[in-house]
Design an enzyme around this catalytic site. Structure first.
Site, mmCIF file in Angstrom:
data_model
loop_
_atom_site.group_PDB
_atom_site.id
_atom_site.type_symbol
_atom_site.label_atom_id
_atom_site.label_comp_id
_atom_site.label_asym_id
_atom_site.label_seq_id
_atom_site.Cartn_x
_atom_site.Cartn_y
_atom_site.Cartn_z
ATOM 1 N N ASP A 149 79.753 11.161 -5.073
ATOM 2 C CA ASP A 149 79.729 12.329 -6.084
ATOM 3 C C ASP A 149 79.374 11.701 -7.467
ATOM 4 O OD1 ASP A 149 82.183 15.203 -6.547
ATOM 5 O OD2 ASP A 149 80.419 14.150 -7.721
ATOM 6 N N ASP A 186 69.596 14.809 -12.223
ATOM 7 C CA ASP A 186 68.812 15.473 -11.263
ATOM 8 C C ASP A 186 69.477 15.947 -10.210
ATOM 9 O OD1 ASP A 186 65.889 14.003 -9.549
ATOM 10 O OD2 ASP A 186 66.354 16.139 -9.943
HETATM 11 N N1 SAM Z 1 64.520 19.007 -8.812
HETATM 12 C C1 SAM Z 1 65.663 19.473 -8.006
HETATM 13 C C2 SAM Z 1 66.286 20.732 -8.917
HETATM 14 O O1 SAM Z 1 65.862 20.995 -9.960
HETATM 15 O O2 SAM Z 1 67.034 21.771 -8.256
HETATM 16 C C3 SAM Z 1 66.724 18.518 -7.730
HETATM 17 C C4 SAM Z 1 66.526 17.811 -6.531
HETATM 18 S S1 SAM Z 1 67.361 16.268 -5.879
HETATM 19 C C5 SAM Z 1 67.024 16.596 -4.374
HETATM 20 C C6 SAM Z 1 69.178 17.211 -6.159
HETATM 21 C C7 SAM Z 1 70.034 16.090 -5.345
HETATM 22 O O3 SAM Z 1 71.222 16.258 -6.063
HETATM 23 C C8 SAM Z 1 70.110 16.320 -4.016
HETATM 24 O O4 SAM Z 1 69.714 15.270 -3.486
HETATM 25 C C9 SAM Z 1 71.536 16.474 -3.860
HETATM 26 O O5 SAM Z 1 72.368 15.786 -2.767
HETATM 27 C C10 SAM Z 1 72.273 15.789 -5.054
HETATM 28 N N2 SAM Z 1 73.677 16.437 -5.718
HETATM 29 C C11 SAM Z 1 74.115 17.436 -5.489
HETATM 30 N N3 SAM Z 1 75.473 17.207 -5.997
HETATM 31 C C12 SAM Z 1 75.685 16.151 -6.270
HETATM 32 C C13 SAM Z 1 76.801 15.288 -6.547
HETATM 33 N N4 SAM Z 1 77.902 16.091 -7.074
HETATM 34 N N5 SAM Z 1 76.610 13.958 -7.029
HETATM 35 C C14 SAM Z 1 75.512 13.321 -6.529
HETATM 36 N N6 SAM Z 1 74.322 13.967 -6.341
HETATM 37 C C15 SAM Z 1 74.403 15.241 -5.843
#
Ligand code: SAM
Length: 287
Positions: free
Chosen positions: A137, A155
């Site tokens: 996380d 991101d």
């Molecule tokens: N471009 C996209 C947008 O603007 O919504 C974001 C794309 S990227 C796929 C988002 C990523 O954030 C995902 O792979 C998701 O698993 C990750 N994610 C969500 N919550 C998270 C957290 N607490 N810690 C790390 N990664 C996280």
């Protein structure tokens, strides 16, 4: 599955024809789907929300990476939080002066499936020797790491599900703790016309931790409803108001190929519409 309807908003949304379904599964953290659409190519969605498409991902990934890196000018260490599709990593890796990139992604299945079905997003960046992938996380990582960074790029998904932890005051404070002097935090902060509350809330939360906090923007077609805002936090006010000639010099020296980003767009992206400025000023918004 004949069509895919985004469910981010109650009364409004977008629908894609599904020309081919590549993957659909509930991972440990979220519902993941990847499908083909004649207009946008391969599309990835998480928990009913479009995350990235082959056709327009370059806009978002170029703007959330090259603006902070070129504004800073001497970036050696970068942290990417989230970014499981690999597009942000690809763009940061274009900067040969960057020495080390840590990416903290909560869901390793997103990385694995995007490597398989969206390979041009990462384009081999995961094999770059400068890259270290941490499955965690992002909020826990910045709260506990002793590492320090010159640029932090959040991101993330929208503040729904696991993404919620990446829009809190604690997260912004912990990112500040992890920034070297002159460091810059940038984050995905929603489509302003549709999610103006996110702009007002983030502004309130950033102001107690960063001397210079604002937003910049770009319109990404599949993030529907107009310009997407990117939050900006730094203690170095100069970084955001460089002369065009300086940005041009840094861009040319970096020798990177871009399809959306250029020095003029970099500077212009910080100009915000009046309704956003007023909402920030009055710290209010109307639904
Ligand atoms: N471009 C996209 C947008 O603007 O919504 C974001 C794309 S990227 C796929 C988002 C990523 O954030 C995902 O792979 C998701 O698993 C990750 N994610 C969500 N919550 C998270 C957290 N607490 N810690 C790390 N990664 C996280």
């Amino acid at each position: 599955m004949k069509t895919y309807t985004e469910t981010l908003y109650d009364a409004y949304g977008q629908e894609f024809r599904v020309d081919k379904l590549y993957f659909e599964n509930k991972t440990e953290h979220q519902h993941l789907v990847i499908f083909e659409n004649a207009k946008f190519g391969r599309v990835m969605a998480l928990d009913g929300i479009i995350q990235t498409t082959q056709a327009d991902e370059f806009i978002y990934h170029e703007m959330l990476s090259h603006v902070p890196v070129l504004a800073h000018g001497k970036v050696k260490h970068v942290l990417i939080v989230g970014g499981g599709d690999g597009g942000m990593l690809r763009e940061v890796c274009k900067h040969k002066t960057v020495e080390h990139i840590t990416q903290v992604e909560i869901d390793d299945q997103v990385i694995d499936m995007c490597k398989q079905y969206l390979p041009e997003h990462s384009a081999g960046a995961y094999d770059d020797p400068r890259v270290n992938i941490v499955i965690d996380d992002g909020a826990h990582f910045v709260n506990t790491t002793d590492l320090r960074f010159d640029v932090i790029i959040s991101d993330s998904t929208d503040p729904i599900g696991p993404g919620g932890a990446l829009f809190t005051s604690d997260f912004y404070a912990d990112c500040k703790k992890c920034l070297n002097p002159g460091g810059i935090l940038v984050t995905q902060n929603g489509v302003a016309y549709m999610q103006l509350d996110e702009v007002v809330t983030t502004n309130k939360r950033l102001q107690s931790h960063y001397k210079d906090h604002t937003f910049y923007s770009a319109a990404v077609p599949t993030y529907i409803g107009g310009i997407m805002t990117f939050a900006w936090g730094s203690d170095d006010e100069k970084a955001r108001s460089l002369p065009l000639e300086t940005v041009k010099h840094r861009y040319n020296a970096a020798k990177i190929k871009t399809r959306y980003y250029n020095p003029a767009i970099h500077l212009a992206s910080f100009a915000l519409p009046q309704y956003i400025l007023e909402a920030i000023e009055n710290q209010t918004w109307t639904d």
